[in-house]
Design a protein around this motif. Structure first.
Motif, PDB file in Angstrom:
ATOM      1  N   ARG A  52      13.505  86.705  -9.674  1.00 31.74           N
ATOM      2  CA  ARG A  52      12.677  87.811  -8.964  1.00 31.74           C
ATOM      3  C   ARG A  52      12.674  87.381  -7.391  1.00 31.74           C
ATOM      4  O   ARG A  52      12.252  88.278  -6.901  1.00 31.74           O
ATOM      5  N   ASN A  53      13.253  86.216  -7.082  1.00 34.98           N
ATOM      6  CA  ASN A  53      13.113  85.654  -5.725  1.00 34.98           C
ATOM      7  C   ASN A  53      14.420  86.249  -5.026  1.00 34.98           C
ATOM      8  O   ASN A  53      14.868  85.872  -4.066  1.00 34.98           O
ATOM      9  N   PHE A  54      15.427  87.038  -5.779  1.00 37.40           N
ATOM     10  CA  PHE A  54      16.466  87.391  -5.014  1.00 37.40           C
ATOM     11  C   PHE A  54      16.590  88.921  -4.962  1.00 37.40           C
ATOM     12  O   PHE A  54      16.241  89.629  -5.857  1.00 37.40           O
ATOM     13  N   ASN A 103      15.819  77.597  -5.106  1.00 42.17           N
ATOM     14  CA  ASN A 103      14.915  77.588  -4.121  1.00 42.17           C
ATOM     15  C   ASN A 103      13.840  78.658  -4.579  1.00 42.17           C
ATOM     16  O   ASN A 103      13.546  79.584  -3.846  1.00 42.17           O
ATOM     17  N   PRO A 104      13.034  78.212  -5.776  1.00 42.14           N
ATOM     18  CA  PRO A 104      12.226  79.360  -6.433  1.00 42.14           C
ATOM     19  C   PRO A 104      11.129  79.645  -5.454  1.00 42.14           C
ATOM     20  O   PRO A 104      10.781  80.887  -5.540  1.00 42.14           O
ATOM     21  N   ASP A 105      10.784  78.911  -4.443  1.00 43.96           N
ATOM     22  CA  ASP A 105       9.646  78.989  -3.580  1.00 43.96           C
ATOM     23  C   ASP A 105      10.110  80.121  -2.194  1.00 43.96           C
ATOM     24  O   ASP A 105       9.466  80.194  -1.473  1.00 43.96           O
ATOM     25  N   LYS A 106      11.466  80.130  -2.132  1.00 42.94           N
ATOM     26  CA  LYS A 106      11.974  80.994  -1.069  1.00 42.94           C
ATOM     27  C   LYS A 106      12.285  82.356  -1.682  1.00 42.94           C
ATOM     28  O   LYS A 106      12.687  82.612  -2.684  1.00 42.94           O
ATOM     29  N   ARG A 107      12.414  83.467  -0.758  1.00 40.99           N
ATOM     30  CA  ARG A 107      13.034  84.721  -1.129  1.00 40.99           C
ATOM     31  C   ARG A 107      14.291  84.761  -0.489  1.00 40.99           C
ATOM     32  O   ARG A 107      14.585  84.628   0.746  1.00 40.99           O
ATOM     33  N   SER A 113      12.907  96.301  -7.898  1.00 45.10           N
ATOM     34  CA  SER A 113      12.668  95.224  -7.463  1.00 45.10           C
ATOM     35  C   SER A 113      13.551  94.080  -6.912  1.00 45.10           C
ATOM     36  O   SER A 113      13.285  93.065  -6.507  1.00 45.10           O
ATOM     37  N   TRP A 114      14.961  94.705  -7.052  1.00 48.31           N
ATOM     38  CA  TRP A 114      15.829  93.694  -6.191  1.00 48.31           C
ATOM     39  C   TRP A 114      16.378  94.358  -5.079  1.00 48.31           C
ATOM     40  O   TRP A 114      17.500  93.924  -4.461  1.00 48.31           O
ATOM     41  N   ASP A 115      15.859  95.355  -4.459  1.00 49.65           N
ATOM     42  CA  ASP A 115      16.259  96.221  -3.279  1.00 49.65           C
ATOM     43  C   ASP A 115      15.370  95.662  -2.130  1.00 49.65           C
ATOM     44  O   ASP A 115      14.201  95.992  -1.957  1.00 49.65           O
ATOM     45  N   ALA A 116      16.113  94.890  -1.133  1.00 48.95           N
ATOM     46  CA  ALA A 116      15.511  94.490  -0.023  1.00 48.95           C
ATOM     47  C   ALA A 116      14.609  95.231   0.904  1.00 48.95           C
ATOM     48  O   ALA A 116      13.420  95.327   1.320  1.00 48.95           O
ATOM     49  N   GLU A 117      15.229  96.482   0.883  1.00 42.67           N
ATOM     50  CA  GLU A 117      14.756  97.620   1.806  1.00 42.67           C
ATOM     51  C   GLU A 117      13.332  97.843   1.220  1.00 42.67           C
ATOM     52  O   GLU A 117      12.615  98.310   2.019  1.00 42.67           O
ATOM     53  N   LYS A 118      13.362  98.071  -0.203  1.00 41.45           N
ATOM     54  CA  LYS A 118      11.789  98.400  -0.739  1.00 41.45           C
ATOM     55  C   LYS A 118      10.854  97.212  -0.707  1.00 41.45           C
ATOM     56  O   LYS A 118       9.722  97.383  -0.343  1.00 41.45           O
ATOM     57  N   LEU A 119      11.560  96.135  -1.058  1.00 43.34           N
ATOM     58  CA  LEU A 119      10.527  94.825  -1.067  1.00 43.34           C
ATOM     59  C   LEU A 119       9.838  94.573   0.354  1.00 43.34           C
ATOM     60  O   LEU A 119       8.924  94.125   0.333  1.00 43.34           O
ATOM     61  N   PHE A 120      10.669  94.900   1.389  1.00 40.30           N
ATOM     62  CA  PHE A 120      10.158  94.593   2.737  1.00 40.30           C
ATOM     63  C   PHE A 120       9.721  95.848   3.599  1.00 40.30           C
ATOM     64  O   PHE A 120       9.702  95.803   4.571  1.00 40.30           O
TER      65      PHE A 120
END
Lengths: 372, 353, 85
Positions: free
Chosen positions: A160-162, A128-132, A293-300
């Motif tokens: 990158r979307n993971f 699902n490349p269009d989803k995070r 770049s793979w850390d959701a807390e930082k990405l969000f």
């Protein structure tokens, strides 16, 4: 299962139970750290069979229970984003956040998926490349290698979307915190076998020495558990305080070196808040900055979010072994698995849920619990 | 999966697929396409004199004595799974509910809710499976309905069936008839249906030889009743598994039930799958197993009848009703330990930690 | 915490040490698992699987301590009459 059959052999288990009851001169307070062990003890009724010889105190080794409220709220915020597929182990979905749980977010139409392995979440990201795609990385040292390998692959293959929402916790700092509490009653530990399969048990030797407390690395089958209790009580009766390994078929002193090395390559220690207990220094793991770049807390951008816990429930005292679930006035009344007030009632491994599901000697009007 | 469906062998779809390869909203709109579905697919497939009346409802002859009446809806995903499909379940499930009342299943209603975009071939496979299951169990599909709803995610279908059965004996069968001292017989191993379906769930998949146990129970019940067994209660094990059935009966009957946990048969692969996912087999769904409450004095005879029947070949005693004031189910094990069996709250979620 | 289940390796997909995978039989059901953390594992070995990863190769030999338990038991059993187990 074939392999496990001999560790479930009733005659052997009864023999060890008999030996424990013969050996024990008092009711020793021993903590099993791990929620999986709590469940097995209550499921097989071992705690009641050994009621004269040992008081089993149920420890905080349930990641579902100790994951702090704010982390659940972060998960809910992320899962509610329209372009997110949120992946999790099954029983995190029922853990109550401040306002709702992940199952409610799913019911509202968001894409939330239960997976068996974090690698399944990485596969979902690739499809699902269009989803995070965000994986809720909870768990103790046992689970960290699985997350580490998944992130390692994502980095290596530049997926990158993971990302992962990391809430990992570590056992030894929690043991030290429990033992350092002024009202600590614990006289022995059953250490969690699968944590030690990864980490070995060398970390426990200084703890046993410092606090004069026996620590027995123990497995999860009923025969493992009674053997672990036996070894622990034997040390107590003989006045010894060492680390012993009941679970030698799976655990070595040094543990799994390749797993430890990938863990330390990707993760660094961090002060972590435990639900019901509070912050314990260096008791968690977070992704190192180069993997942000793979850390959701930082990405969000959720790093600074703080949420306080409600004061009604005594799950913190339960997690520290200071209270038993039925001692809570809300137990099986306002607080049930259908309407949990605290995380220890949510997780199938939580001490409150384990008592609710398995215990006979509680004054709960069972007949009024009819479901239609 | 669909290629494994035995119903797929039952002739070509009567609605030429090239005309309508997928369900559209108009198939449930009451107009020409609805008519076509009814006339070309449903009526010839389920042909019987009552359905042929083309009335708003089925007018059925009134038998003497008592009737049993039940309804159930079927929403299983995926539609086809090892050992069965939603169509088979929709017939067996309602037949089994009637059988548990001690009734001989006679008539069934069949209502579809289809999602727009559903492949016509899928519907045809399900319809054929329903036909085969109805023939096997001797029930007639005498009335029905079809609605189509807008597509939402993957296109699926849902079925509701209601059933009427005739009661040809004077027993009172149900939780209220459960007596202290009754013996509880389980018709065979548990957990196969739930784990066969679980094996197909995205993210949890595993390879196995586990097939659903889905099966009709009317015939074994007929044999038990014909032999004059004084059955006090029966319950088929469905969602919620053996545990929920026992808790429901204990709770309704206000009696304590004691079971021997180690006696309950669970196939090795089913147990392994449960352990892998952290599930308790007592709570896993079944579609062809049931429990019977009978007086102790009739246990041997009842087991003999069960053992002679394919749906009860491995039947065994798993517990009894004891004399206490507490409505509770207690499982004892071989080491002398005990645990209380409760209803599970919500769905059993696979756990890892 | 940390449900890990023993299973037997029935096939191995070789590759880079970290990328090794294999099929593991858990009493009749088979699942693909990652063997990156158990480079020493061979077909026929039992491994403990957690979240799709083998975390330990199981050793057949019992620990000395465990054998000791049974030796001890003979010493303790019968010390107190009247105990039921």
């Amino acid at each position: 299962m074939d392999y496990s059959a001999k560790y479930r052999d009733a005659a052997a288990i009864k023999q060890v139970i008999h030996a424990i009851r013969s050996l024990s001169t008092r009711k020793w307070p021993i903590m099993e750290i791990c929620g999986g062990q709590t469940h097995a003890l209550l499921k097989y009724g071992i705690d009641e069979l050994l009621a004269d010889a040992v008081e089993l105190i149920h420890g905080p080794g349930c990641p579902v229970c100790v994951t702090p409220l704010e982390m659940i709220d972060k998960a809910i915020l992320i899962a509610a984003q329209p372009d997110v597929i949120f992946c999790s182990f099954g029983d995190m979905l029922r853990v109550p956040g401040s306002a709702q749980d992940l199952l409610a977010v799913k019911a509202a139409g968001q894409d939330i998926r239960i997976v068996y392995s974090p690698m399944d979440a990485l596969n979902i990201a690739q499809k699902n490349p269009d989803k995070r795609v965000v994986f809720f990385a909870v768990g103790f040292e046992t689970t960290v290698p699985a997350i580490a390998m998944t992130v390692y692959r994502a980095v290596r293959e530049n997926i990158r979307n993971f990302s992962v929402l990391v809430s990992h916790v570590l056992v030894p700092p929690a043991m030290q915190a429990l033992l350092s509490a002024p009202d600590c009653r614990i006289r022995g530990f059953l250490a969690a076998g699968h944590v030690c399969a990864v980490m070995g048990f060398h970390e426990y030797i200084p703890i046993a020495q410092k606090f004069n407390i026996p620590i027995v690395v123990t497995g999860f089958e009923p025969l493992d558990l009674v053997q672990g209790i036996y070894l622990c009580i034997k040390q107590l009766e003989e006045g010894r305080f060492g680390v012993e390994n009941q679970y030698a078929r799976s655990v070595t002193e040094q543990g799994n070196i390749p797993a430890q090395s990938l863990m330390s390559q990707l993760f660094a220690p961090v002060d972590r808040k435990w639900r019901g207990i509070g912050v314990i220094p260096a008791s968690g793991l977070q992704l190192k900055p180069q993997y942000s770049s793979w850390d959701a807390e930082k990405l969000f951008t959720l790093e600074n979010m703080q949420v306080n816990e409600p004061e009604i429930c005594i799950s913190g005292l339960v997690l520290q072994g200071l209270k038993k679930p039925p001692q809570c006035p809300a137990f099986a009344q306002q607080c049930t698995p259908e309407h949990p007030l605290g995380a220890t009632m949510v997780s199938a491994e939580g001490a409150c849920a384990a008592y609710y599901h398995y215990r006979t000697n509680q004054s709960v009007p069972l007949s009024d619990k009819a479901h239609v | 999966m669909q290629s494994e469906n035995p119903a797929a062998a039952c002739g070509a779809c009567p609605i030429p697929i090239e005309d309508y390869p997928h369900i559209v909203m108009a198939h449930g709109g009451g107009g020409e396409l609805s008519r076509q579905l009814l006339d070309k697919m449903f009526k010839p497939t389920f042909a019987n004199p009552l359905l042929a009346n083309e009335h708003d409802g089925a007018v059925i002859p009134r038998p003497g004595g008592k009737l049993a009446f039940t309804t159930d809806s079927y929403v299983i995903q995926p539609l086809f799974f090892p050992g069965g499909d939603i169509g088979k379940l929709a017939v067996y499930g309602t037949v089994n509910d009637l059988a548990m009342c001690g009734a001989k299943p006679q008539y069934i209603s069949l209502a579809f809710i289809l999602q727009e975009g559903l492949p016509m071939q899928t519907l045809w496979n399900v319809v054929n499976s329903i036909r085969v299951a109805a023939q096997e169990t001797g029930v007639q599909i005498v009335t029905g309905d079809t609605k189509v709803v807008e597509k939402c995610g993957e296109s699926g279908l849902f079925i509701n069936t209601s059933g009427i059965g005739i009661i040809e004996h004077n027993l009172t069968i149900g939780p209220a008839a459960v007596q202290t001292g009754d013996v509880i017989i389980l018709s065979g191993d548990i957990g196969r249906h739930g784990m066969a379906v679980m094996a197909l769930r995205e993210g949890l998949e595993f390879e196995s030889q586990i097939s659903s146990d889905c099966a009709p129970l009317h015939d074994i019940v007929k044999h038990i009743l014909a032999a004059g067994i004084n059955v006090h209660c029966m319950r088929d094990l469905t969602r919620g598994g053996l545990a929920s059935a026992l808790v429901e009966i204990s709770s309704s009957a206000r009696k304590q039930i004691d079971i021997a946990e180690d006696a309950i048969p669970v196939r090795e692969d089913v147990r392994a799958a449960c352990e892998l996912l952290g599930l308790d087999p007592l709570y896993v769904a079944n579609e062809g197993r049931f429990i019977l409450f009978v007086p102790q004095s009739e246990t041997v005879k009842c087991l003999e009848i069960c053992h002679a029947h394919p749906q009860g070949h491995d039947a065994l005693v798993i517990g009894r009703v004891s004399d206490t004031t507490q409505a509770v189910v207690i499982a004892g094990n071989a080491i002398g330990g005990q645990r209380v069996i409760r209803m599970f709250s919500g769905e059993q979620l696979p756990r890892i930690c | 915490m940390c449900l890990a289940i023993p299973g037997k390796i029935i096939s191995i997909q070789e590759g880079e040490p970290m990328d090794r995978t294999g099929k593991v039989d858990f009493g009749g059901i088979v699942k693909e698992v990652h063997l990156g953390y158990v480079p020493e594992a061979r077909i026929g070995d039992y491994v403990n699987i957690h979240a799709g990863f083998a975390i330990a190769v199981l050793q057949e030999a019992e620990a000395v301590e465990i054998l000791q338990i049974y030796a001890d038991m003979n010493k303790y059993s019968g010390m107190r009459d009247g105990l039921q187990c």
